[in-house]
Design a protein around this motif. Sequence first.
Motif, PDB file in Angstrom:
ATOM      1  N   ALA A  53      -9.061  -1.725   7.888  1.00 19.93           N
ATOM      2  CA  ALA A  53      -7.720  -1.613   8.475  1.00 19.93           C
ATOM      3  C   ALA A  53      -6.717  -2.379   7.621  1.00 19.93           C
ATOM      4  CB  ALA A  53      -7.722  -2.128   9.904  1.00 19.93           C
ATOM      5  N   LYS A  54      -7.103  -3.557   7.158  1.00 23.22           N
ATOM      6  CA  LYS A  54      -6.227  -4.361   6.303  1.00 23.22           C
ATOM      7  C   LYS A  54      -5.969  -3.639   4.982  1.00 23.22           C
ATOM      8  CE  LYS A  54      -6.084  -8.760   3.851  1.00 23.22           C
ATOM      9  NZ  LYS A  54      -6.866  -9.902   3.410  1.00 23.22           N
ATOM     10  N   MET A  55      -7.014  -3.066   4.382  1.00 25.35           N
ATOM     11  CA  MET A  55      -6.859  -2.348   3.119  1.00 25.35           C
ATOM     12  C   MET A  55      -5.945  -1.138   3.301  1.00 25.35           C
ATOM     13  SD  MET A  55     -10.793  -2.607   1.741  1.00 25.35           S
ATOM     14  CE  MET A  55     -10.666  -1.189   0.704  1.00 25.35           C
ATOM     15  N   GLU A  56      -6.114  -0.411   4.403  1.00 22.11           N
ATOM     16  CA  GLU A  56      -5.288   0.774   4.665  1.00 22.11           C
ATOM     17  C   GLU A  56      -3.831   0.377   4.903  1.00 22.11           C
ATOM     18  OE1 GLU A  56      -4.317   4.656   4.797  1.00 22.11           O
ATOM     19  OE2 GLU A  56      -6.234   3.810   4.185  1.00 22.11           O
ATOM     20  N   ALA A  57      -3.602  -0.755   5.569  1.00 21.69           N
ATOM     21  CA  ALA A  57      -2.234  -1.232   5.786  1.00 21.69           C
ATOM     22  C   ALA A  57      -1.569  -1.558   4.446  1.00 21.69           C
ATOM     23  CB  ALA A  57      -2.243  -2.454   6.690  1.00 21.69           C
ATOM     24  N   GLU A  58      -2.322  -2.185   3.538  1.00 20.59           N
ATOM     25  CA  GLU A  58      -1.779  -2.489   2.215  1.00 20.59           C
ATOM     26  C   GLU A  58      -1.451  -1.204   1.459  1.00 20.59           C
ATOM     27  OE1 GLU A  58      -4.777  -4.918   0.398  1.00 20.59           O
ATOM     28  OE2 GLU A  58      -4.266  -6.680   1.589  1.00 20.59           O
ATOM     29  N   ARG A  59      -2.335  -0.212   1.560  1.00 17.15           N
ATOM     30  CA  ARG A  59      -2.085   1.072   0.894  1.00 17.15           C
ATOM     31  C   ARG A  59      -0.843   1.747   1.468  1.00 17.15           C
ATOM     32  NH1 ARG A  59      -7.786   2.336   1.968  1.00 17.15           N
ATOM     33  NH2 ARG A  59      -8.966   1.543   0.228  1.00 17.15           N
ATOM     34  N   GLU A  60      -0.686   1.681   2.791  1.00 20.86           N
ATOM     35  CA  GLU A  60       0.462   2.327   3.438  1.00 20.86           C
ATOM     36  C   GLU A  60       1.772   1.667   2.998  1.00 20.86           C
ATOM     37  OE1 GLU A  60       2.549   5.073   5.339  1.00 20.86           O
ATOM     38  OE2 GLU A  60       0.392   5.134   5.034  1.00 20.86           O
ATOM     39  N   VAL A  61       1.762   0.335   2.833  1.00 21.93           N
ATOM     40  CA  VAL A  61       2.954  -0.361   2.341  1.00 21.93           C
ATOM     41  C   VAL A  61       3.297   0.161   0.940  1.00 21.93           C
ATOM     42  CG1 VAL A  61       3.810  -2.598   1.539  1.00 21.93           C
ATOM     43  CG2 VAL A  61       2.658  -2.414   3.744  1.00 21.93           C
ATOM     44  N   MET A  62       2.275   0.323   0.104  1.00 26.37           N
ATOM     45  CA  MET A  62       2.495   0.828  -1.249  1.00 26.37           C
ATOM     46  C   MET A  62       3.011   2.269  -1.207  1.00 26.37           C
ATOM     47  SD  MET A  62      -0.182   0.953  -4.431  1.00 26.37           S
ATOM     48  CE  MET A  62      -0.402  -0.812  -4.376  1.00 26.37           C
ATOM     49  N   ARG A  63       2.418   3.100  -0.362  1.00 25.97           N
ATOM     50  CA  ARG A  63       2.866   4.496  -0.231  1.00 25.97           C
ATOM     51  C   ARG A  63       4.320   4.564   0.224  1.00 25.97           C
ATOM     52  NH1 ARG A  63      -2.078   5.400   3.219  1.00 25.97           N
ATOM     53  NH2 ARG A  63      -3.730   5.817   1.741  1.00 25.97           N
ATOM     54  N   GLN A  64       4.689   3.708   1.189  1.00 30.97           N
ATOM     55  CA  GLN A  64       6.056   3.721   1.702  1.00 30.97           C
ATOM     56  C   GLN A  64       7.031   3.302   0.607  1.00 30.97           C
ATOM     57  OE1 GLN A  64       6.891   4.957   4.746  1.00 30.97           O
ATOM     58  NE2 GLN A  64       8.942   4.857   3.903  1.00 30.97           N
ATOM     59  N   GLY A  65       6.634   2.346  -0.215  1.00 33.13           N
ATOM     60  CA  GLY A  65       7.474   1.946  -1.339  1.00 33.13           C
ATOM     61  C   GLY A  65       7.718   3.111  -2.292  1.00 33.13           C
ATOM     62  N   ILE A  66       6.680   3.892  -2.560  1.00 34.11           N
ATOM     63  CA  ILE A  66       6.820   5.061  -3.432  1.00 34.11           C
ATOM     64  C   ILE A  66       7.714   6.099  -2.767  1.00 34.11           C
ATOM     65  CG2 ILE A  66       5.564   7.005  -4.444  1.00 34.11           C
ATOM     66  CD1 ILE A  66       3.192   5.009  -4.822  1.00 34.11           C
ATOM     67  N   ARG A  67       7.513   6.327  -1.455  1.00 34.86           N
ATOM     68  CA  ARG A  67       8.353   7.304  -0.739  1.00 34.86           C
ATOM     69  C   ARG A  67       9.820   6.903  -0.797  1.00 34.86           C
ATOM     70  NH1 ARG A  67       4.905   6.447   3.646  1.00 34.86           N
ATOM     71  NH2 ARG A  67       3.064   7.720   3.424  1.00 34.86           N
ATOM     72  N   ASP A  68      10.086   5.606  -0.600  1.00 36.20           N
ATOM     73  CA  ASP A  68      11.467   5.123  -0.636  1.00 36.20           C
ATOM     74  C   ASP A  68      12.067   5.291  -2.036  1.00 36.20           C
ATOM     75  OD1 ASP A  68      11.224   4.442   2.014  1.00 36.20           O
ATOM     76  OD2 ASP A  68      10.861   2.307   1.624  1.00 36.20           O
ATOM     77  N   LYS A  69      11.270   4.996  -3.043  1.00 37.32           N
ATOM     78  CA  LYS A  69      11.750   5.067  -4.418  1.00 37.32           C
ATOM     79  C   LYS A  69      12.147   6.491  -4.802  1.00 37.32           C
ATOM     80  CE  LYS A  69      10.297   4.027  -9.151  1.00 37.32           C
ATOM     81  NZ  LYS A  69       9.206   3.511  -9.983  1.00 37.32           N
ATOM     82  N   TYR A  70      11.332   7.467  -4.399  1.00 43.42           N
ATOM     83  CA  TYR A  70      11.573   8.851  -4.799  1.00 43.42           C
ATOM     84  C   TYR A  70      12.208   9.702  -3.705  1.00 43.42           C
ATOM     85  CZ  TYR A  70       8.803   7.649  -8.837  1.00 43.42           C
ATOM     86  OH  TYR A  70       8.348   7.049  -9.967  1.00 43.42           O
ATOM     87  N   GLY A  71      12.509   9.112  -2.562  1.00 45.13           N
ATOM     88  CA  GLY A  71      13.171   9.862  -1.488  1.00 45.13           C
ATOM     89  C   GLY A  71      12.274  10.903  -0.848  1.00 45.13           C
ATOM     90  N   ILE A  72      11.004  10.633  -0.741  1.00 45.48           N
ATOM     91  CA  ILE A  72      10.048  11.571  -0.151  1.00 45.48           C
ATOM     92  C   ILE A  72       9.871  11.219   1.324  1.00 45.48           C
ATOM     93  CG2 ILE A  72       7.663  12.395  -0.246  1.00 45.48           C
ATOM     94  CD1 ILE A  72       7.638  11.478  -3.189  1.00 45.48           C
ATOM     95  N   LYS A  73       9.725  12.244   2.162  1.00 43.15           N
ATOM     96  CA  LYS A  73       9.500  12.001   3.585  1.00 43.15           C
ATOM     97  C   LYS A  73       8.057  12.343   3.930  1.00 43.15           C
ATOM     98  CE  LYS A  73      14.198  12.798   5.028  1.00 43.15           C
ATOM     99  NZ  LYS A  73      15.098  13.515   5.894  1.00 43.15           N
ATOM    100  N   LYS A  74       7.540  11.658   4.936  1.00 38.74           N
ATOM    101  CA  LYS A  74       6.197  11.951   5.429  1.00 38.74           C
ATOM    102  C   LYS A  74       6.162  13.336   6.049  1.00 38.74           C
ATOM    103  CE  LYS A  74       4.132   7.587   6.858  1.00 38.74           C
ATOM    104  NZ  LYS A  74       3.701   6.861   8.028  1.00 38.74           N
ATOM    105  N   LYS A  75       4.989  13.925   6.095  1.00 36.52           N
ATOM    106  CA  LYS A  75       4.831  15.244   6.698  1.00 36.52           C
ATOM    107  C   LYS A  75       5.259  15.218   8.156  1.00 36.52           C
ATOM    108  CE  LYS A  75       1.288  18.784   7.331  1.00 36.52           C
ATOM    109  NZ  LYS A  75      -0.111  19.134   7.171  1.00 36.52           N
ATOM    110  N   GLU A  76       4.897  14.164   8.878  1.00 32.09           N
ATOM    111  CA  GLU A  76       5.247  14.066  10.298  1.00 32.09           C
ATOM    112  C   GLU A  76       6.767  14.002  10.474  1.00 32.09           C
ATOM    113  OE1 GLU A  76       3.133  11.447   9.027  1.00 32.09           O
ATOM    114  OE2 GLU A  76       1.325  12.603   9.410  1.00 32.09           O
ATOM    115  N   GLU A  77       7.453  13.264   9.564  1.00 33.32           N
ATOM    116  CA  GLU A  77       8.907  13.144   9.660  1.00 33.32           C
ATOM    117  C   GLU A  77       9.565  14.495   9.421  1.00 33.32           C
ATOM    118  OE1 GLU A  77      10.111  10.170   6.865  1.00 33.32           O
ATOM    119  OE2 GLU A  77       9.162   8.542   7.980  1.00 33.32           O
ATOM    120  N   LYS A  78       9.069  15.254   8.435  1.00 32.80           N
ATOM    121  CA  LYS A  78       9.632  16.574   8.151  1.00 32.80           C
ATOM    122  C   LYS A  78       9.474  17.493   9.357  1.00 32.80           C
ATOM    123  CE  LYS A  78       8.726  16.587   3.189  1.00 32.80           C
ATOM    124  NZ  LYS A  78       7.923  17.197   2.128  1.00 32.80           N
ATOM    125  N   GLU A  79       8.260  17.475   9.946  1.00 29.81           N
ATOM    126  CA  GLU A  79       8.002  18.327  11.110  1.00 29.81           C
ATOM    127  C   GLU A  79       8.894  17.927  12.281  1.00 29.81           C
ATOM    128  OE1 GLU A  79       3.834  17.876  11.774  1.00 29.81           O
ATOM    129  OE2 GLU A  79       3.282  19.211  10.129  1.00 29.81           O
TER     130      GLU A  79
END
Length: 131
Positions: A50-76
Amino acid sequence: FSLVLCLGATKDMGKMLGGDEEKDPDAAKKEEERQEALRQQEEERKAKYAKMEAEREVMRQGIRDKYGIKKKEEKEAEAQAALEANAEGSLTRPKKAIPPGCGDEEEEEEESILDTVIKYLPGPLQDMFKK
């Protein structure tokens, strides 16, 4: 002499054949401790992942913010909200988008087509249609 050997052998043979075994008085306690250790290991493993996945999600969110990408759930969710906003107060299915230049200006388009055709007619016929 043989009688003594038979008695000793029958006791061991009885154990092998599934007879009464000597029960370990601490067996239940040991089994309970083993189960608790397994549960604790499983919880530690889940916490680690769970801790490792939380760290990965923080990294993913940083990438999404940098490139302006939205999550699939947000788009839907946005698409669903847009559909609900368009259909609010309507009892029928959502209307299809009409491409620009279609529908409302039919009369003007017909006139412009007629004018185009008239341009290509010989001179006397043009005069006839212009009247």
